[in-house]
Design a protein around this motif. Sequence first.
Motif, short mmCIF file in Angstrom:
data_model
loop_
_atom_site.label_atom_id
_atom_site.label_comp_id
_atom_site.label_asym_id
_atom_site.label_seq_id
_atom_site.Cartn_x
_atom_site.Cartn_y
_atom_site.Cartn_z
N LEU A 1 0.81 -1.24 0.07
CA LEU A 1 -0.13 -0.11 0.00
C LEU A 1 0.90 1.22 -0.29
O LEU A 1 0.60 2.23 -0.62
CB LEU A 1 -1.10 -0.15 1.23
N GLU A 2 1.95 1.21 0.92
CA GLU A 2 2.80 2.43 0.78
C GLU A 2 3.46 2.73 -0.43
O GLU A 2 3.88 3.86 -0.86
CB GLU A 2 3.63 2.34 2.07
N THR B 1 3.04 6.32 -2.50
CA THR B 1 4.18 7.04 -2.64
C THR B 1 4.08 7.56 -3.99
O THR B 1 4.44 8.84 -4.18
CB THR B 1 5.46 6.24 -2.42
N ARG B 2 3.66 6.79 -4.86
CA ARG B 2 3.56 7.15 -6.46
C ARG B 2 2.56 8.34 -6.74
O ARG B 2 2.58 8.95 -7.37
CB ARG B 2 3.14 5.85 -7.30
N HIS B 3 1.72 8.54 -5.71
CA HIS B 3 0.58 9.35 -5.69
C HIS B 3 0.83 10.78 -4.73
O HIS B 3 -0.04 11.48 -4.40
CB HIS B 3 -0.77 8.88 -5.35
N HIS C 1 -3.86 8.51 4.12
CA HIS C 1 -4.86 7.80 3.36
C HIS C 1 -5.75 7.24 4.42
O HIS C 1 -7.05 7.31 4.08
CB HIS C 1 -3.93 6.48 2.99
N ILE C 2 -5.42 6.49 5.51
CA ILE C 2 -6.36 6.22 6.65
C ILE C 2 -7.33 7.25 7.11
O ILE C 2 -8.56 6.96 7.19
CB ILE C 2 -5.52 5.71 7.65
N THR C 3 -6.63 8.45 7.17
CA THR C 3 -7.56 9.62 7.68
C THR C 3 -8.61 10.11 6.68
O THR C 3 -9.83 10.08 6.80
CB THR C 3 -6.68 10.81 8.09
N VAL D 1 -8.21 6.12 -6.94
CA VAL D 1 -7.08 5.70 -7.73
C VAL D 1 -6.22 4.68 -7.08
O VAL D 1 -6.20 3.54 -7.56
CB VAL D 1 -6.46 6.90 -8.36
N VAL D 2 -6.15 4.83 -5.72
CA VAL D 2 -5.28 4.17 -4.90
C VAL D 2 -6.13 2.69 -4.59
O VAL D 2 -5.29 1.67 -4.76
CB VAL D 2 -4.93 4.83 -3.54
#
Length: 148
Positions: free
Chosen positions: A23-24, A28-30, A37-39, A102-103
């Motif tokens: 996931l990280e 990072t690409r974004h 992300h979690i928030t 997207v993610v």
Amino acid sequence: MTTAPTVDGRAIGLAHYAGRSVLEHVLTRHGATFARHITLRAAVVADGPVTADALVAEVVGALKTDPAAVRVTVEELLAEELLSADGPLLRPTEAGRQLLAVVGAETGEISARIYAGIPAEDLAAGGRVLTLVTERANAELAALTRQE
């Protein structure tokens, strides 16, 4: 597949960190971070606008992290216009929803490959075990916190 060890804290931790690393890498690409992300995800899946306090409490409960750090993350999301404020209420912006979509699409494809071929009954059993472990660990953490 290799012979699996009995489920224990190490096995759970190794699986968690392997998945989190995937996931990280995508985040990072974004230009995103795990905390953001979690928030952001907590805001997107909420039933409607949320107060900052409610959002912070949700993330602290999920990540077992410092509320001050989550407040900083909320401020970052506001500054990046991934969240917007309407008085005391926060809601995700279209840009925030797009980033999460997207993610989610990218990690969904990866997750499909990771879970491919695992029998549904094994996934269900794993889900039951992990739910029970989470409940018990949360209870132990609450007891430890009360003792402090």
